[in-house]
Write a protein that holds these residues in place. Structure first.
Motif, PDB file in Angstrom:
ATOM      1  N   GLY A  12       4.593  -2.213   5.332  1.00 50.13           N
ATOM      2  CA  GLY A  12       3.789  -2.763   7.074  1.00 50.13           C
ATOM      3  C   GLY A  12       3.157  -3.959   6.880  1.00 50.13           C
ATOM      4  O   GLY A  12       3.828  -4.626   6.152  1.00 50.13           O
ATOM      5  N   ASP A  13       2.952  -4.667   7.776  1.00 58.03           N
ATOM      6  CA  ASP A  13       2.274  -6.001   8.129  1.00 58.03           C
ATOM      7  C   ASP A  13       4.087  -6.520   8.092  1.00 58.03           C
ATOM      8  O   ASP A  13       4.111  -8.054   7.849  1.00 58.03           O
ATOM      9  CB  ASP A  13       1.917  -6.914   7.064  1.00 58.03           C
ATOM     10  N   GLU A  14       4.876  -6.358   8.174  1.00 61.61           N
ATOM     11  CA  GLU A  14       6.219  -6.942   8.741  1.00 61.61           C
ATOM     12  C   GLU A  14       6.634  -8.090   9.351  1.00 61.61           C
ATOM     13  O   GLU A  14       7.649  -8.206   9.461  1.00 61.61           O
ATOM     14  CB  GLU A  14       7.633  -6.369   8.455  1.00 61.61           C
ATOM     15  N   ASP A  37      -4.807   3.710  15.056  1.00 63.34           N
ATOM     16  CA  ASP A  37      -5.463   2.715  14.927  1.00 63.34           C
ATOM     17  C   ASP A  37      -5.444   1.443  13.197  1.00 63.34           C
ATOM     18  O   ASP A  37      -6.222   0.498  13.683  1.00 63.34           O
ATOM     19  CB  ASP A  37      -6.438   2.388  15.930  1.00 63.34           C
ATOM     20  N   ASN A  38      -4.633   2.487  11.970  1.00 61.15           N
ATOM     21  CA  ASN A  38      -4.896   1.332  11.248  1.00 61.15           C
ATOM     22  C   ASN A  38      -3.906   0.364  11.496  1.00 61.15           C
ATOM     23  O   ASN A  38      -3.926  -0.171  10.380  1.00 61.15           O
ATOM     24  CB  ASN A  38      -3.911   2.629  10.136  1.00 61.15           C
ATOM     25  N   ALA A  39      -2.621   0.875  12.249  1.00 63.64           N
ATOM     26  CA  ALA A  39      -1.737  -0.133  12.425  1.00 63.64           C
ATOM     27  C   ALA A  39      -2.137  -2.084  12.903  1.00 63.64           C
ATOM     28  O   ALA A  39      -2.744  -1.381  13.840  1.00 63.64           O
ATOM     29  CB  ALA A  39      -0.859   0.228  13.717  1.00 63.64           C
ATOM     30  N   THR A 129      -7.772   2.684   1.920  1.00 66.76           N
ATOM     31  CA  THR A 129      -7.420   3.126   3.142  1.00 66.76           C
ATOM     32  C   THR A 129      -7.829   2.116   4.175  1.00 66.76           C
ATOM     33  O   THR A 129      -8.575   1.661   4.088  1.00 66.76           O
ATOM     34  CB  THR A 129      -7.985   5.233   3.325  1.00 66.76           C
ATOM     35  N   THR A 130      -7.665   2.125   5.562  1.00 62.48           N
ATOM     36  CA  THR A 130      -8.017   1.219   6.129  1.00 62.48           C
ATOM     37  C   THR A 130      -8.964   1.647   7.043  1.00 62.48           C
ATOM     38  O   THR A 130     -10.024   1.433   7.951  1.00 62.48           O
ATOM     39  CB  THR A 130      -7.255   1.438   7.473  1.00 62.48           C
ATOM     40  N   GLY A 131      -9.767   3.231   6.564  1.00 66.01           N
ATOM     41  CA  GLY A 131     -11.313   3.522   7.365  1.00 66.01           C
ATOM     42  C   GLY A 131     -11.374   4.152   8.434  1.00 66.01           C
ATOM     43  O   GLY A 131     -12.258   3.980   9.044  1.00 66.01           O
ATOM     44  N   VAL A 237       0.153   6.434   0.006  1.00 63.16           N
ATOM     45  CA  VAL A 237       0.708   5.692   0.925  1.00 63.16           C
ATOM     46  C   VAL A 237       0.171   6.255   3.065  1.00 63.16           C
ATOM     47  O   VAL A 237      -1.550   6.688   2.090  1.00 63.16           O
ATOM     48  CB  VAL A 237       1.913   6.971   1.226  1.00 63.16           C
ATOM     49  N   THR A 238       0.277   5.793   3.770  1.00 61.10           N
ATOM     50  CA  THR A 238      -0.545   6.584   4.532  1.00 61.10           C
ATOM     51  C   THR A 238       0.025   7.841   4.367  1.00 61.10           C
ATOM     52  O   THR A 238       0.884   8.822   4.383  1.00 61.10           O
ATOM     53  CB  THR A 238      -0.077   5.823   6.191  1.00 61.10           C
ATOM     54  N   SER A 239      -1.024   8.839   5.815  1.00 61.94           N
ATOM     55  CA  SER A 239      -0.511  10.292   6.344  1.00 61.94           C
ATOM     56  C   SER A 239       0.414  10.852   7.181  1.00 61.94           C
ATOM     57  O   SER A 239       0.185  11.399   7.590  1.00 61.94           O
ATOM     58  CB  SER A 239      -1.624  11.052   6.141  1.00 61.94           C
ATOM     59  N   ARG A 273       1.520  -6.574   0.683  1.00 59.14           N
ATOM     60  CA  ARG A 273       0.850  -4.258   0.411  1.00 59.14           C
ATOM     61  C   ARG A 273      -0.805  -5.030   0.787  1.00 59.14           C
ATOM     62  O   ARG A 273      -1.138  -5.837   0.224  1.00 59.14           O
ATOM     63  CB  ARG A 273       1.260  -4.631  -1.020  1.00 59.14           C
ATOM     64  N   VAL A 274      -1.427  -3.969   0.950  1.00 63.69           N
ATOM     65  CA  VAL A 274      -2.747  -4.231   1.364  1.00 63.69           C
ATOM     66  C   VAL A 274      -3.327  -2.986   0.751  1.00 63.69           C
ATOM     67  O   VAL A 274      -2.167  -1.444   0.911  1.00 63.69           O
ATOM     68  CB  VAL A 274      -3.116  -5.027   3.402  1.00 63.69           C
ATOM     69  N   GLY A 275      -4.529  -2.864   0.192  1.00 61.51           N
ATOM     70  CA  GLY A 275      -5.066  -1.658  -0.614  1.00 61.51           C
ATOM     71  C   GLY A 275      -4.003  -1.563  -1.615  1.00 61.51           C
ATOM     72  O   GLY A 275      -2.676  -1.971  -2.314  1.00 61.51           O
ATOM     73  N   GLY A 307      -8.782  -6.721   7.942  1.00 66.45           N
ATOM     74  CA  GLY A 307      -8.986  -8.796   7.442  1.00 66.45           C
ATOM     75  C   GLY A 307      -9.137  -8.519   6.150  1.00 66.45           C
ATOM     76  O   GLY A 307      -9.438  -9.657   5.126  1.00 66.45           O
ATOM     77  N   ARG A 308      -8.669  -7.644   5.268  1.00 66.05           N
ATOM     78  CA  ARG A 308      -8.402  -7.831   3.955  1.00 66.05           C
ATOM     79  C   ARG A 308      -7.586  -8.813   3.497  1.00 66.05           C
ATOM     80  O   ARG A 308      -6.461  -8.607   4.431  1.00 66.05           O
ATOM     81  CB  ARG A 308      -8.190  -6.262   3.206  1.00 66.05           C
ATOM     82  N   PRO A 309      -7.400  -9.627   2.203  1.00 64.47           N
ATOM     83  CA  PRO A 309      -6.446 -10.207   1.630  1.00 64.47           C
ATOM     84  C   PRO A 309      -5.857  -9.039   1.165  1.00 64.47           C
ATOM     85  O   PRO A 309      -5.435  -8.545   0.450  1.00 64.47           O
ATOM     86  CB  PRO A 309      -6.950 -11.148   0.543  1.00 64.47           C
TER      87      PRO A 309
HETATM   88  P1  IMP Z   1      -4.726   5.163   5.824  1.00 68.26           P
HETATM   89  O1  IMP Z   1      -3.213   5.223   6.649  1.00 68.26           O
HETATM   90  O2  IMP Z   1      -5.993   3.760   6.809  1.00 68.26           O
HETATM   91  O3  IMP Z   1      -5.097   6.403   5.465  1.00 68.26           O
HETATM   92  O4  IMP Z   1      -4.658   3.804   4.993  1.00 68.26           O
HETATM   93  C1  IMP Z   1      -3.751   4.540   3.927  1.00 68.26           C
HETATM   94  C2  IMP Z   1      -2.545   3.005   3.387  1.00 68.26           C
HETATM   95  O5  IMP Z   1      -1.908   2.765   4.322  1.00 68.26           O
HETATM   96  C3  IMP Z   1      -3.622   1.937   2.428  1.00 68.26           C
HETATM   97  O6  IMP Z   1      -2.640   1.766   1.155  1.00 68.26           O
HETATM   98  C4  IMP Z   1      -3.409   1.225   3.804  1.00 68.26           C
HETATM   99  O7  IMP Z   1      -4.098  -0.327   3.618  1.00 68.26           O
HETATM  100  C5  IMP Z   1      -2.154   0.769   3.921  1.00 68.26           C
HETATM  101  N1  IMP Z   1      -1.658   0.545   6.261  1.00 68.26           N
HETATM  102  C6  IMP Z   1      -2.389   1.641   6.927  1.00 68.26           C
HETATM  103  N2  IMP Z   1      -2.305   1.277   7.671  1.00 68.26           N
HETATM  104  C7  IMP Z   1      -1.485  -0.224   7.575  1.00 68.26           C
HETATM  105  C8  IMP Z   1      -0.692  -1.077   8.246  1.00 68.26           C
HETATM  106  O8  IMP Z   1      -0.375  -1.060   9.490  1.00 68.26           O
HETATM  107  N3  IMP Z   1      -0.368  -2.262   7.788  1.00 68.26           N
HETATM  108  C9  IMP Z   1      -0.413  -2.294   5.914  1.00 68.26           C
HETATM  109  N4  IMP Z   1      -0.460  -1.123   5.663  1.00 68.26           N
HETATM  110  C10 IMP Z   1      -1.599  -0.188   6.341  1.00 68.26           C
END
Ligand code: IMP
Length: 430
Positions: A12-14, A37-39, A129-131, A237-239, A273-275, A307-309
């Motif tokens: 992600g974040d590419e 809206d995790n994106a 997760t992004t919460g 991973v995400t879901s 990578r974040v997370g 906003g996480r590094p």
């Molecule tokens: P969730 O999608 O919020 O459940 O998060 C699951 C994992 O995917 C976590 O490691 C997040 O940091 C990562 N993640 C979710 N959405 C994004 C995104 O848009 N960019 C990068 N990482 C993401």
């Protein structure tokens, strides 16, 4: 091709948002098929910075129709905030320009509370997760008790929201988390339903009709291949399905549509990578700080949504080749090449080593990368600032060599390279 699918080839974040923006000019529709809206997709146009979480980036092009597909999970509050923000930035949003699948699922505050409770219970093994309630909303979908956008049209929608909150409260209790009061949530969702109604559509039918009529659809994946529920670094991973084949189910298009599709993979010139989760080519210390940036620029490596590094490292060619295979990527776009300017040498992970033996393919996918050690190839860096370069031949020879090596490792050509955050800072390979 009438169906152009843009996918993230990493975690992600590419920089998919700005690449969608690049291709948006010639397209009629821009559709999202996964996630919610995790994106965080950013597009910079002059002094205007558009940060999009739910609405496809192409909405900023007048005349483009944006589609939220059935594979998505939608938090109405975030959606309306985004619509309001875009309206303030001068983007006209109407039900003619924004179509939302009746079969997409809704995210409620109960899902967000559940996301938090699950992460707390995981302790040091949390996913990071992004919460945003993404996992719990998809869980409800899979266990067949989710709330769908079409439910907003039912007379008993408010009661269903109440039942959903009460049911989630039972599970929250098991995790020691506080129960939510259903009443204000029901009232709020009644209002959301009124506002959302005009946007609800059978987007599967509309997209199919568009293809039949010779229109073009730009599909924008959220997250990246390595966060895919099936093919990513499970369980970190995400879901949702983040890969190109998921675009068909997530938009309600049949396999016939795949014959009209091309897949563009977007990869950063390095890796982030974040997370939590594995990251074999991760860097730390000064070099990591140098690649990450200080956070003073919007394009530094800090999450658009949280906003996480971000964690940073060298480009991983093994995982890139894997992403090419899983998605059926036809061509690559490499972003943020400018960030590498000024580095004396660049390392590129070309293979892994396991028990002393080289490995170039992953036998069981990337879920467990702990037995592998990255094997690096060192390439010379370049000093020149590439931000003003617009032609491939004007890129420094070392930058061209680096890109050619990435393409040969990936097994597909590189067509576009971004050299800065601005819309026009793109080099197209003739
Ligand atoms: P969730 O999608 O919020 O459940 O998060 C699951 C994992 O995917 C976590 O490691 C997040 O940091 C990562 N993640 C979710 N959405 C994004 C995104 O848009 N960019 C990068 N990482 C993401």
């Amino acid at each position: 091709m009438p169906l152009r699918v843009i996918v993230g080839a990493q975690w992600g974040d590419e920089g998919k948002g700005r690449i969608v923006d690049w291709f948006a000019g010639g397209a009629d529709f821009n559709a999202r098929f996964n996630g919610g809206d995790n994106a965080g997709h950013t597009v910079t146009v002059g002094n205007r910075i558009f940060k999009l979480h739910l609405i496809p980036s192409g909405i900023i092009h007048p005349g483009m129709v944006a589609v939220l597909g059935n594979g998505m999970v939608i938090n109405p509050r975030s959606l309306f905030n985004e619509i309001d923000e875009l309206t303030q930035l001068g983007i006209r949003i109407s039900p003619e320009r924004l179509r939302i699948s009746y079969a997409a699922h809704l995210i409620t505050p109960a899902h967000q509370a559940m996301d938090k409770a699950l992460e707390t219970a995981r302790g040091k093994d949390n996913i990071g997760t992004t919460g945003r309630g993404i996992g719990p909303a998809y869980t409800d979908k899979a266990t067949r008790r989710g709330l769908r956008v079409a439910d907003m049209l039912s007379a008993d929608f408010s009661e269903r929201v109440g039942e959903h909150v009460a049911e989630t409260n039972l599970t929250l209790g098991l995790y020691g988390a506080s129960a939510l009061d259903p009443a204000p949530i029901c009232a709020q969702f009644r209002e959301y339903a009124e506002r959302l109604k005009p946007y609800i559509a059978d987007t599967s039918l509309e997209l199919e009709a568009a293809l039949q009529a010779g229109k073009t659809i730009l599909v924008e994946a959220a997250q990246g291949t390595l966060l895919d529920l099936d093919f990513g670094t499970y369980p970190f991973v995400t879901s949702s399905s983040t890969t190109a084949p998921g675009a068909l189910t997530g938009l309600g298009l049949g396999l016939g549509a795949a014959r009209q599709a091309s897949v563009i993979g977007v990869a950063k010139a390095f890796q982030t990578r974040v997370g939590s989760g594995p990251f074999p080519s991760e860097l730390s210390g000064d070099l990591a700080n140098r690649l990450r940036g200080s956070g003073s620029n919007p394009w530094d490596e800090f999450g658009t949504t949280t906003g996480r590094p971000r964690r940073v490292g060298w480009l991983d060619g093994v995982l890139l080749r894997y992403a090419v295979r899983i998605n059926g990527i036809n061509e690559l776009t490499v972003t943020k090449l400018d960030i590498l300017s000024g580095m004396e040498n660049i390392q590129l992970c070309t293979a892994y080593r396991r028990d002393g033996n080289p490995v170039t393919d992953l036998p069981f996918g990337p879920a467990d990368l702990s037995p592998y050690e990255p094997v690096y190839e060192q390439l010379p860096g370049w000093k020149e600032d590439v931000g003003t370069v617009r032609k491939w031949k004007d890129l420094p020879a070392a930058a061209q060599a680096y890109l050619e090596r990435i393409a040969s490792l990936a097994g597909v050509p590189i067509r576009l390279v971004s050299v800065g955050p601005e819309r026009e800072q793109v080099v197209e390979k003739e």
